[in-house]
Design a protein around this motif. Sequence first.
Motif, PDB file in Angstrom:
ATOM      1  N   SER A  93       0.830  -1.211   0.000  1.00  0.00           N
ATOM      2  CA  SER A  93       0.000   0.000   0.000  1.00  0.00           C
ATOM      3  C   SER A  93       0.865   1.263   0.000  1.00  0.00           C
ATOM      4  O   SER A  93       1.997   1.239   0.467  1.00  0.00           O
ATOM      5  CB  SER A  93      -0.919   0.014   1.223  1.00  0.00           C
ATOM      6  N   PRO A  94       0.305   2.377  -0.496  1.00  0.00           N
ATOM      7  CA  PRO A  94       1.073   3.621  -0.535  1.00  0.00           C
ATOM      8  C   PRO A  94       1.432   4.169   0.855  1.00  0.00           C
ATOM      9  O   PRO A  94       2.404   4.889   1.006  1.00  0.00           O
ATOM     10  CB  PRO A  94       0.156   4.597  -1.283  1.00  0.00           C
ATOM     11  N   SER A  95       0.643   3.797   1.873  1.00  0.00           N
ATOM     12  CA  SER A  95       0.933   4.260   3.241  1.00  0.00           C
ATOM     13  C   SER A  95       0.349   3.269   4.244  1.00  0.00           C
ATOM     14  O   SER A  95      -0.578   2.524   3.914  1.00  0.00           O
ATOM     15  CB  SER A  95       0.316   5.642   3.481  1.00  0.00           C
ATOM     16  N   PRO A  96       0.870   3.264   5.470  1.00  0.00           N
ATOM     17  CA  PRO A  96       0.298   2.376   6.493  1.00  0.00           C
ATOM     18  C   PRO A  96      -1.181   2.659   6.766  1.00  0.00           C
ATOM     19  O   PRO A  96      -1.962   1.733   6.976  1.00  0.00           O
ATOM     20  CB  PRO A  96       1.151   2.666   7.736  1.00  0.00           C
ATOM     21  N   HIS A  97      -1.583   3.952   6.734  1.00  0.00           N
ATOM     22  CA  HIS A  97      -2.990   4.272   6.971  1.00  0.00           C
ATOM     23  C   HIS A  97      -3.867   3.683   5.870  1.00  0.00           C
ATOM     24  O   HIS A  97      -4.958   3.165   6.134  1.00  0.00           O
ATOM     25  CB  HIS A  97      -3.194   5.793   7.049  1.00  0.00           C
ATOM     26  N   SER A  98      -3.375   3.731   4.634  1.00  0.00           N
ATOM     27  CA  SER A  98      -4.099   3.128   3.514  1.00  0.00           C
ATOM     28  C   SER A  98      -4.213   1.615   3.711  1.00  0.00           C
ATOM     29  O   SER A  98      -5.276   1.020   3.484  1.00  0.00           O
ATOM     30  CB  SER A  98      -3.372   3.445   2.203  1.00  0.00           C
ATOM     31  N   ALA A  99      -3.115   0.986   4.133  1.00  0.00           N
ATOM     32  CA  ALA A  99      -3.127  -0.463   4.399  1.00  0.00           C
ATOM     33  C   ALA A  99      -4.142  -0.789   5.490  1.00  0.00           C
ATOM     34  O   ALA A  99      -4.910  -1.756   5.378  1.00  0.00           O
ATOM     35  CB  ALA A  99      -1.731  -0.937   4.800  1.00  0.00           C
ATOM     36  N   LEU A 100      -4.158   0.020   6.544  1.00  0.00           N
ATOM     37  CA  LEU A 100      -5.102  -0.184   7.655  1.00  0.00           C
ATOM     38  C   LEU A 100      -6.538  -0.088   7.145  1.00  0.00           C
ATOM     39  O   LEU A 100      -7.368  -0.952   7.452  1.00  0.00           O
ATOM     40  CB  LEU A 100      -4.853   0.850   8.755  1.00  0.00           C
ATOM     41  N   GLY A 101      -6.834   0.949   6.342  1.00  0.00           N
ATOM     42  CA  GLY A 101      -8.184   1.124   5.807  1.00  0.00           C
ATOM     43  C   GLY A 101      -8.615  -0.050   4.949  1.00  0.00           C
ATOM     44  O   GLY A 101      -9.753  -0.537   5.064  1.00  0.00           O
ATOM     45  N   GLN A 102      -7.704  -0.544   4.095  1.00  0.00           N
ATOM     46  CA  GLN A 102      -8.038  -1.684   3.233  1.00  0.00           C
ATOM     47  C   GLN A 102      -8.240  -2.952   4.062  1.00  0.00           C
ATOM     48  O   GLN A 102      -9.122  -3.767   3.774  1.00  0.00           O
ATOM     49  CB  GLN A 102      -6.920  -1.913   2.218  1.00  0.00           C
ATOM     50  N   TRP A 103      -7.419  -3.121   5.099  1.00  0.00           N
ATOM     51  CA  TRP A 103      -7.553  -4.309   5.940  1.00  0.00           C
ATOM     52  C   TRP A 103      -8.866  -4.273   6.717  1.00  0.00           C
ATOM     53  O   TRP A 103      -9.553  -5.296   6.827  1.00  0.00           O
ATOM     54  CB  TRP A 103      -6.369  -4.436   6.903  1.00  0.00           C
ATOM     55  N   ILE A 104      -9.223  -3.082   7.221  1.00  0.00           N
ATOM     56  CA  ILE A 104     -10.497  -2.955   7.943  1.00  0.00           C
ATOM     57  C   ILE A 104     -11.659  -3.276   7.003  1.00  0.00           C
ATOM     58  O   ILE A 104     -12.647  -3.897   7.404  1.00  0.00           O
ATOM     59  CB  ILE A 104     -10.643  -1.547   8.584  1.00  0.00           C
ATOM     60  N   ASP A 105     -11.548  -2.896   5.721  1.00  0.00           N
ATOM     61  CA  ASP A 105     -12.568  -3.261   4.720  1.00  0.00           C
ATOM     62  C   ASP A 105     -12.735  -4.773   4.644  1.00  0.00           C
ATOM     63  O   ASP A 105     -13.850  -5.288   4.595  1.00  0.00           O
ATOM     64  CB  ASP A 105     -12.151  -2.753   3.327  1.00  0.00           C
ATOM     65  N   LEU A 106     -11.598  -5.488   4.590  1.00  0.00           N
ATOM     66  CA  LEU A 106     -11.641  -6.955   4.543  1.00  0.00           C
ATOM     67  C   LEU A 106     -12.258  -7.520   5.820  1.00  0.00           C
ATOM     68  O   LEU A 106     -13.023  -8.487   5.784  1.00  0.00           O
ATOM     69  CB  LEU A 106     -10.229  -7.528   4.362  1.00  0.00           C
ATOM     70  N   PHE A 107     -11.911  -6.918   6.941  1.00  0.00           N
ATOM     71  CA  PHE A 107     -12.447  -7.339   8.232  1.00  0.00           C
ATOM     72  C   PHE A 107     -13.970  -7.148   8.253  1.00  0.00           C
ATOM     73  O   PHE A 107     -14.714  -8.024   8.709  1.00  0.00           O
ATOM     74  CB  PHE A 107     -11.762  -6.545   9.347  1.00  0.00           C
ATOM     75  N   VAL A 108     -14.434  -6.025   7.719  1.00  0.00           N
ATOM     76  CA  VAL A 108     -15.880  -5.771   7.635  1.00  0.00           C
ATOM     77  C   VAL A 108     -16.541  -6.826   6.742  1.00  0.00           C
ATOM     78  O   VAL A 108     -17.594  -7.367   7.087  1.00  0.00           O
ATOM     79  CB  VAL A 108     -16.163  -4.342   7.109  1.00  0.00           C
ATOM     80  N   ASP A 109     -15.910  -7.125   5.591  1.00  0.00           N
ATOM     81  CA  ASP A 109     -16.451  -8.178   4.713  1.00  0.00           C
ATOM     82  C   ASP A 109     -16.613  -9.480   5.485  1.00  0.00           C
ATOM     83  O   ASP A 109     -17.632 -10.160   5.387  1.00  0.00           O
ATOM     84  CB  ASP A 109     -15.514  -8.433   3.524  1.00  0.00           C
ATOM     85  N   VAL A 188     -18.039   2.558   9.384  1.00  0.00           N
ATOM     86  CA  VAL A 188     -16.675   2.122   9.695  1.00  0.00           C
ATOM     87  C   VAL A 188     -15.659   3.066   9.037  1.00  0.00           C
ATOM     88  O   VAL A 188     -14.632   3.410   9.619  1.00  0.00           O
ATOM     89  CB  VAL A 188     -16.451   0.660   9.256  1.00  0.00           C
ATOM     90  N   GLU A 189     -15.982   3.519   7.826  1.00  0.00           N
ATOM     91  CA  GLU A 189     -15.118   4.471   7.109  1.00  0.00           C
ATOM     92  C   GLU A 189     -14.934   5.746   7.944  1.00  0.00           C
ATOM     93  O   GLU A 189     -13.824   6.283   8.055  1.00  0.00           O
ATOM     94  CB  GLU A 189     -15.807   4.811   5.783  1.00  0.00           C
ATOM     95  N   LEU A 190     -16.032   6.231   8.521  1.00  0.00           N
ATOM     96  CA  LEU A 190     -15.969   7.429   9.368  1.00  0.00           C
ATOM     97  C   LEU A 190     -15.116   7.173  10.611  1.00  0.00           C
ATOM     98  O   LEU A 190     -14.343   8.038  11.039  1.00  0.00           O
ATOM     99  CB  LEU A 190     -17.382   7.868   9.785  1.00  0.00           C
ATOM    100  N   LEU A 191     -15.256   5.972  11.175  1.00  0.00           N
ATOM    101  CA  LEU A 191     -14.460   5.607  12.352  1.00  0.00           C
ATOM    102  C   LEU A 191     -12.963   5.630  12.012  1.00  0.00           C
ATOM    103  O   LEU A 191     -12.158   6.203  12.748  1.00  0.00           O
ATOM    104  CB  LEU A 191     -14.872   4.216  12.844  1.00  0.00           C
ATOM    105  N   ILE A 192     -12.586   5.029  10.880  1.00  0.00           N
ATOM    106  CA  ILE A 192     -11.179   4.963  10.485  1.00  0.00           C
ATOM    107  C   ILE A 192     -10.647   6.360  10.147  1.00  0.00           C
ATOM    108  O   ILE A 192      -9.516   6.706  10.485  1.00  0.00           O
ATOM    109  CB  ILE A 192     -10.970   3.987   9.300  1.00  0.00           C
ATOM    110  N   ALA A 193     -11.485   7.177   9.519  1.00  0.00           N
ATOM    111  CA  ALA A 193     -11.084   8.567   9.222  1.00  0.00           C
ATOM    112  C   ALA A 193     -10.811   9.320  10.522  1.00  0.00           C
ATOM    113  O   ALA A 193      -9.900  10.149  10.597  1.00  0.00           O
ATOM    114  CB  ALA A 193     -12.171   9.266   8.413  1.00  0.00           C
ATOM    115  N   GLY A 194     -11.574   8.979  11.557  1.00  0.00           N
ATOM    116  CA  GLY A 194     -11.412   9.645  12.855  1.00  0.00           C
ATOM    117  C   GLY A 194     -10.128   9.278  13.586  1.00  0.00           C
ATOM    118  O   GLY A 194      -9.769   9.921  14.574  1.00  0.00           O
ATOM    119  N   LEU A 195      -9.426   8.246  13.106  1.00  0.00           N
ATOM    120  CA  LEU A 195      -8.161   7.884  13.738  1.00  0.00           C
ATOM    121  C   LEU A 195      -7.011   8.816  13.336  1.00  0.00           C
ATOM    122  O   LEU A 195      -5.970   8.838  13.964  1.00  0.00           O
ATOM    123  CB  LEU A 195      -7.752   6.451  13.326  1.00  0.00           C
TER     124      LEU A 195
END
Length: 200
Positions: A93-109, A188-195
């Motif tokens: 991923s381009p950044s750790p935050h991007s990696a975290l967001g994508q992983w949380i997406d998978l977790f939500v799935d 969940v997107e809003l939650l991750i943005a809030g980090l």
Amino acid sequence: MDDSDAGTGQAGQAAPSRRKDARRNQKALLDAAAAVFVASGVDAPVRDIAAEAGVGLGTIYRHFPTRADLIIGVYRHQVDACADAGPALLATSPSPHSALGQWIDLFVDFLVTKHGLAAVLQADKTGFEALHAYFLDRLVPVCTELLEAATAAGEIRSDIDAYQLMRGVGNLCVGADSDPRYDARRMVELLIAGLRRPQH
């Protein structure tokens, strides 16, 4: 080297190859079962899973003698896939935050589409507790690694605990599959943005 040594060498090479094939077949079977469970629920006929996987019923019953065995297999397989994705995303991923967001997406799935896998198993309290422990043992360290990388990069606040974040995401996903007006992924997107660390 005599003929018996040669035979042993070939057999020795064939065994790991057979094990590799068996693992690949089992993965294909679990992927197929997961797809059928998502589409039709955990009570879907085993013959539908066999057709999706392109195998005979006997193959499924050989690997998973009961439906509970198959459900446990799918659940663990999906947990493993989610766990394995974390380091891969961090590396690409381009950044750790991007990696975290994508992983949380998978977790939500995983949380939204497992369609009652865990609920079906709750009747067996001991088995369910073992599965839940497996879920935490595999996923909390991955989430921790992603959070630590994003914190070290100065992208997110440093006071976030992986277990609490995962629990929060889980709570936001409750009931998402039964209420069409509720968009768990958006919340969940809003939650991750809030980090994100506040910019001064």
